[in-house]
Design an enzyme around this catalytic site. Sequence first.
Site, short mmCIF file in Angstrom:
data_model
loop_
_atom_site.label_atom_id
_atom_site.label_comp_id
_atom_site.label_asym_id
_atom_site.label_seq_id
_atom_site.Cartn_x
_atom_site.Cartn_y
_atom_site.Cartn_z
N ARG A 141 -39.02 16.92 -44.76
CA ARG A 141 -38.84 18.09 -44.02
C ARG A 141 -40.11 18.62 -43.74
O ARG A 141 -40.40 19.60 -43.21
CB ARG A 141 -38.33 19.04 -45.31
CG ARG A 141 -36.76 19.12 -45.50
CD ARG A 141 -36.58 19.16 -46.61
NE ARG A 141 -37.24 18.03 -47.94
CZ ARG A 141 -37.10 18.90 -49.22
NH1 ARG A 141 -36.90 20.25 -49.67
NH2 ARG A 141 -37.27 18.15 -50.26
N CYS A 196 -26.92 11.98 -47.41
CA CYS A 196 -26.88 13.14 -47.38
C CYS A 196 -26.33 13.91 -48.61
O CYS A 196 -25.41 13.36 -48.98
CB CYS A 196 -25.58 13.42 -46.13
SG CYS A 196 -25.71 14.77 -45.64
#
Length: 381
Positions: free
Chosen positions: A259, A131
């Site tokens: 995404r 992340c």
Amino acid sequence: MPGRTVAQKAGNYNQRLRKPVGLPFDFPMTSLRIGPVVLANRVFVAPMAGVTDRPFRRLCRQLGAGHAVSEMVTSRRDLWDSLKTSRRADHAGEPGTIAVQIAGTDAAMMAEAARYNIDRGAQLIDINMGCPAKKVCSKWAGSALMQNEPLALEIAEAVVAVCAPRNVPVTLKMRTGWCDARRNAVLLARQFEAAGIRMLTVHGRTREQGYRGEAEYDTIAAVKRAVTIPVVANGDITDARKARAVLRATGADALMIGRAAQGRPWIFREVAHFLETGEELAPPLVAEVRRLLLAHLQEHYSLYGESTGVRSARKHIAWYVHGLPGGDELRRRINQVTDSGTQWSAVRDYFERLEQRMQRLPRPDEVSQVSVHESQEGARA
């Protein structure tokens, strides 16, 4: 009658528009074994905070994803009973392997978090070292751990030590490094494999890049050559042809898509089918998308409740209708809506009207052309 492919089993979508271009298609969608866990195929949905909750994971699996990991769950015990964490750890009725991603900076706390989630049904634990969010990295969690190789290894060893006796495999997601000058994914990959990590996912950017620029795949290929455990390639996999190119560039065992699945969860069946057959599926029918999204919204409201559910559903609706005729108008409308019934009805009505204009959604590379055409028609009206 011959057996259906993995992708075909995900739904009735055998209408095709394009055929193979003469290149070999040698990536069958076989299952992938990670210790005692068998993943249905080799196209995975990436864990994304605020996105891959239980309703979204279920939807992605329904549409062909072979593996789905939870949103990042904190290793801080004082937050385990919070509403946010309890929702992220909700796996009620979830099909397939229950996989939980944990994040933190303390080896003992990470081990305890693994134990806690296993006791609540986790069948696979994934360690977050990928992340890039500032609020995560500022606490030296996520991809920030790649700066501290001894601590990263200590965490991996501690989590494996808790999970191995319970026969729960541990996987790990990371980036290529902290910055261009410190691409240490290969070094860490070897250490993680020695520590007992059973599968590695590598996003083809450094933490410094965030999501800017383009993913590079040379480092992922180097990781694949350096270890014997499965390696998953992640980053900028936007369609079926790009998926094939990434597999060929990296030699990876599987792909992880993030995404590109937002508002387009059928990408998993498209990729799986193309890799297995060399044929591109037609875009989904508008009627199918309407059914999928309306069912998704109902499950979303059920998990989050009325107020939070309506607000958090807005981004999903916006992703679905991005670039479609009337999509901007619908987005503006739902941003003003505060009750689920009105929001759900607005989405239903929008797709029923859209169905009168087109049978199938446009392909992603055609969406902008549809929007331009709509603007031109409006200007002439």
